[in-house]
Design a protein around this motif. Structure first.
Motif, PDB file in Angstrom:
ATOM      1  N   ALA A  92     -20.049 -52.573 -39.518  1.00 17.49           N
ATOM      2  CA  ALA A  92     -20.418 -51.331 -38.837  1.00 17.49           C
ATOM      3  C   ALA A  92     -21.740 -50.798 -39.369  1.00 17.49           C
ATOM      4  CB  ALA A  92     -19.304 -50.290 -39.029  1.00 17.49           C
TER       5      ALA A  92
ATOM      6  N   ARG B  93     -25.186 -50.121 -37.192  1.00 19.29           N
ATOM      7  CA  ARG B  93     -25.916 -48.842 -37.170  1.00 19.29           C
ATOM      8  C   ARG B  93     -27.370 -49.033 -37.561  1.00 19.29           C
ATOM      9  NH1 ARG B  93     -20.857 -46.755 -39.063  1.00 19.29           N
ATOM     10  NH2 ARG B  93     -21.480 -47.173 -41.212  1.00 19.29           N
ATOM     11  N   HIS B  94     -27.593 -49.907 -38.553  1.00 20.13           N
ATOM     12  CA  HIS B  94     -28.946 -50.166 -39.021  1.00 20.13           C
ATOM     13  C   HIS B  94     -29.782 -50.814 -37.907  1.00 20.13           C
ATOM     14  CE1 HIS B  94     -32.199 -51.202 -41.743  1.00 20.13           C
ATOM     15  NE2 HIS B  94     -32.115 -52.474 -41.336  1.00 20.13           N
TER      16      HIS B  94
ATOM     17  N   TRP C  15     -29.153 -50.687 -34.639  1.00 19.86           N
ATOM     18  CA  TRP C  15     -29.246 -49.761 -33.507  1.00 19.86           C
ATOM     19  C   TRP C  15     -30.378 -48.767 -33.703  1.00 19.86           C
ATOM     20  CZ3 TRP C  15     -27.403 -49.565 -28.742  1.00 19.86           C
ATOM     21  CH2 TRP C  15     -27.487 -48.360 -28.035  1.00 19.86           C
ATOM     22  N   SER C  16     -30.578 -48.318 -34.936  1.00 13.42           N
ATOM     23  CA  SER C  16     -31.616 -47.312 -35.190  1.00 13.42           C
ATOM     24  C   SER C  16     -33.008 -47.836 -34.848  1.00 13.42           C
ATOM     25  CB  SER C  16     -31.574 -46.879 -36.654  1.00 13.42           C
ATOM     26  OG  SER C  16     -31.902 -47.963 -37.509  1.00 13.42           O
TER      27      SER C  16
ATOM     28  N   GLU D 210     -32.699 -49.375 -30.414  1.00 11.21           N
ATOM     29  CA  GLU D 210     -32.042 -48.578 -29.373  1.00 11.21           C
ATOM     30  C   GLU D 210     -32.817 -48.605 -28.066  1.00 11.21           C
ATOM     31  OE1 GLU D 210     -30.318 -44.014 -28.760  1.00 11.21           O
ATOM     32  OE2 GLU D 210     -31.478 -44.557 -30.538  1.00 11.21           O
TER      33      GLU D 210
ATOM     34  N   ASP E 169     -21.540 -44.105 -29.311  1.00 14.50           N
ATOM     35  CA  ASP E 169     -22.451 -43.311 -30.139  1.00 14.50           C
ATOM     36  C   ASP E 169     -22.381 -43.808 -31.575  1.00 14.50           C
ATOM     37  OD1 ASP E 169     -24.112 -41.508 -31.261  1.00 14.50           O
ATOM     38  OD2 ASP E 169     -22.752 -39.773 -31.063  1.00 14.50           O
ATOM     39  N   LEU E 170     -23.347 -44.645 -31.942  1.00 15.71           N
ATOM     40  CA  LEU E 170     -23.365 -45.191 -33.298  1.00 15.71           C
ATOM     41  C   LEU E 170     -23.987 -44.205 -34.256  1.00 15.71           C
ATOM     42  CD1 LEU E 170     -24.380 -48.910 -32.578  1.00 15.71           C
ATOM     43  CD2 LEU E 170     -22.133 -48.033 -33.160  1.00 15.71           C
TER      44      LEU E 170
END
Length: 538
Positions: free
Chosen positions: A515, A519-520, A522-523, A526, A537-538
Motif C-alpha cells: 500500500a 501511494r508513493h 500515485w503521488s 496521478e 482515494d489513495l
C-alpha cells in the motif's frame, strides 16, 4: 540412506520437541538424545562429527559477522577474562586437591599436574552454548550479551595458545601473513556486493568460513575455529553482513544439532563417572560467583554482571579437547574424558535453567546483588532520562531512523531516539539526531527509565519481534500511563500478539509495504493514469 542417520534424526527431533514443550531450549533435548542413543550402544559417526564441526565453524563465522572489534579492547572484556581465568584455575585447583585428600573415587589417582590440567579445562565457558542461549533470548546485542561474547572470544585466544604449546606444534612462519588479511577486505566487500541475495550469498558464506577462515588457519598451524571467527569479522562492517548471517542461520542450527548429539554420544558413563561429574557440576557455582564479582568491579550494574555470568555458567567443549589431548598423551586416564563430557552436558542443562529464570532470580535477590554494584556506573550501563521528549523511537535501525526523521520534520526536538548500541548513539548524535543509549530488552532499563507526562507516543521500531514484544509487555505494566504505543510487526501472528499486549497501532511491514508503494507511485503518476470508475482515494 543410512538407517543410523535416520534413527539419529528421529530421536533428536523427539527429544528436542519434548524438551521444547517444557520451556527449555531444544538443545538440552539433543544432549539427552545423545545420552539415550549412547545407552543403547550407539556411537558417534564420522559424518556426525563432520557436521558437528561444520556447525561450530558456521556459528563462529556468524559471530564474527556481527562482532564489533572494539568490544575486545574494553577493559571488562580483556581484563575481566584474564582475571576470571586465573581465579577459576586457582579455585578449581584448590577444591580438586581438597577432594583428592578426602579420597573420593577417581580423584585419588590424580597428581598435581593432572589437577591443574582439569582446573584449566573447567575454567572455560562454551562459546557454542552461550551464543545459542543469547540468540534464543534475542539478547546477543544487549550489553551483557556483547560482554559475554567478547569474553568467549578472548577465551578462544587463550585456548589457541594452550593448544599450540601443549601439542608442541609451532604455527608456520607463513602464519605471520595472516596479519595482512585486513588488506583484502575491499576485495571481500566487492564480492559480497556481487553475490546478490540468493544461493550465491550462502555459498559465499561457506567459502569464507571454511576456506578463507578455517581451512587457511588450520593449514598454517592455527585453530580452525579462530579462523572462521576472523573471516566473519572481516565482513562485519558491510551492510549485507547481517543478511549473510540470516541466510546461514537455518543451516547453522541444523549442523549444531549434530554437535550436541555428538557430546551425548561421547562415552557411556558408570556410577563413579556420574558421581564425579555431579561434583564438578556443583562446583560450577564458584565459576558463576567469580564471573559476577569480576564484572561488578568494572562498574557494571548487578543485573548486567549476573546475566553475563549466567550466560557463561557452563563448561566448554574446549574442556573435551583438553581431556582428549591429555588422555592421548597419558596425562589423564580415559575415565576423565567421559567425566568431563558428562560435566559439560550437565552444565548446559544448569545454564539453560539459570537463563530461563534469570529475570525472576534477579528480581528476588536484587537488593542483595546491588550491594556489589558501583555507585559510579559504566558509561553503557547508566540510567536513562528522556527529559522533555514527547515522542520516543525505540530502535534506531533503518526503519527507526526513517520514522525519527519524518517525525522530527513536524515535531522538531520533541522527538528522541533510543538505541542499545552506544557507538550507534554517538553516530546519530553527530548526524544531528537526539538519541540516547538504552537497552529495551533490559528489565532494569524499564525500572530506571524516567518517563514524564510529556511523553505522548512511543514507537517500537526494533527489527526483532521479541524486542518489540518485551518492550510492549513492560510498557503495559506502567500504571496510569497516558501515552500511545505503536509497533512494527512482520507477521500476522506478531500483530495479534502486540495488539493483545495493549499496543494501539501495529504496522505490518509486509502487508503495508504494498500500500505504501502504491501511494508513493500515485503521488507522482496521478496525472498520467487514466480515470477509472474504480478509482480509490489513495
Amino acid at each position: 540412506m543410512d538407517s543410523t542417520i535416520l534413527l539419529f534424526i528421529g530421536v533428536a527431533f523427539s527429544f528436542g520437541m519434548l524438551i521444547n514443550l517444557t520451556g527449555l531450549p531444544p538443545m538440552v533435548g539433543f544432549l539427552l538424545a545423545g545420552f539415550s542413543l549412547n545407552f543403547f550402544g550407539f556411537e558417534s559417526t564420522d559424518a556426525l562429527i563432520t557436521f558437528a564441526d561444520l556447525g561450530v565453524t558456521l556459528l563462529l563465522f556468524s559471530i564474527g559477522l556481527k562482532l564489533n572489534i572494539r568490544t575486545l579492547f574494553k577493559s571488562e572484556v580483556w581484563a575481566g577474562t584474564t582475571i576470571h581465568l586465573v581465579s577459576s584455575i586457582v579455585f578449581y585447583t584448590l577444591l580438586l586437591f581438597a577432594i583428592k585428600q578426602i579420597g573420593v573415587s577417581l580423584f585419588s589417582e590424580l597428581d598435581i599436574a593432572g589437577i591443574v590440567l582439569i582446573a584449566f579445562a573447567l575454567s572455560f565457558s562454551s562459546t557454542v552454548f552461550a551464543v545459542k542461549i543469547l540468540e534464543e533470548k534475542s539478547e546477543s546485542n544487549s550489553l551483557y550479551g556483547r560482554i559475554a561474547i567478547g569474553i568467549l572470544i578472548m577465551q578462544d585466544i587463550f585456548a589457541v595458545l594452550f593448544l599450540t604449546i601443549s601439542v608442541g606444534k609451532i604455527p608456520s612462519l607463513w602464519a605471520l601473513g595472516l596479519l595482512a588479511l585486513p588488506l583484502i577486505r575491499p576485495i571481500l566487500y566487492k564480492l559480497l556486493d556481487k553475490a546478490g541475495h540468493g544461493e550465491l550469498l550462502v555459498l559465499y558464506g561457506f567459502f569464507l568460513a571454511l576456506v578463507v577462515g578455517a581451512g587457511l588457519f588450520e593449514s598454517l598451524g592455527m585453530k580452525a575455529d579462530l579462523g572462521a571467527l576472523i573471516a566473519g569479522m572481516l565482513l562485519a562492517g558491510h551492510p549485507s553482513a547481517k543478511e549473510m548471517a540470516r541466510s546461514l542461520f537455518n543451516l547453522k542450527e541444523l549442523f549444531l544439532v549434530c554437535f550436541f548429539l555428538n557430546i551425548g554420544l561421547s562415552g557411556l558413563p558408570n556410577v563413579d563417572h556420574l558421581m564425579v561429574a555431579g561434583i564438578l557440576s556443583l562446583l560450577l557455582a564458584g565459576k558463576i560467583i567469580f564471573y559476577f564479582l569480576t564484572l561488578s568491579k568494572f562498574k557494571l550494574r548487578s543485573r548486567t554482571s549476573l546475566f553475563a555470568a549466567f550466560s557463561l555458567a557452563n563448561y566448554s567443549e574446549f574442556g573435551l579437547i583438553v581431556a582428549s589431548l591429555a588422555t592421548h598423551k597419558g596425562w589423564l586416564s580415559q575415565d576423565w574424558l567421559i567425566i568431563i563430557a558428562i560435566a559439560v552436558s550437565l552444565s548446559f542443562i544448569i545454564s539453560a535453567l539459570l537463563n530461563k529464570y534469570a529475570d525472576a532470580l534477579y528480581m528476588r535477590y536484587s537488593l542483595a546483588l546491588k550491594r556489589y554494584q558501583s555507585t559510579r556506573l559504566h558509561q553503557d550501563d547508566r540510567p536513562v532520562r528522556v527529559g522533555d521528549a514527547q515522542i520516543l523511537v525505540m530502535g534506531m535501525g533503518r526503519i527507526g531512523v526513517g520514522a525519527y526523521d519524518a517525525l522530527k520534520d513536524t515535531y522538531g526536538e520533541k522527538v528522541m531516539g533510543i538505541d542499545y548500541n552506544h557507538h550507534t548513539t554517538v553516530q546519530h548524535r553527530e548526524a544531528g539526531r537526539r538519541v540516547i543509549t538504552g537497552d529495551a530488552l533490559d528489565s532494569d532499563f524499564w525500572s530506571k527509565l524516567q518517563l514524564t507526562d510529556n511523553v505522548k507516543l512511543i514507537l517500537l521500531a526494533m527489527p526483532d519481534h521479541n524486542g518489540n514484544r518485551y518492550a510492549a509487555e513492560q510498557l503495559n505494566k506502567i500504571d496510569g500511563h497516558t501515552f500511545k504505543v505503536a509497533a512494527l510487526a512482520h507477521y500476522k501472528t506478531d500483530e495479534v500478539e502486540l495488539n493483545e499486549l495493549g499496543v494501539h497501532l501495529v504496522f505490518n511491514m509486509y502487508e503495508e509495504a504494498g500500500a505504501g508503494f502504491a501511494r508513493h507511485v500515485w503521488s507522482d503518476l496521478e496525472n498520467v493514469l487514466p480515470d477509472s470508475p474504480y478509482k480509490l482515494d489513495l
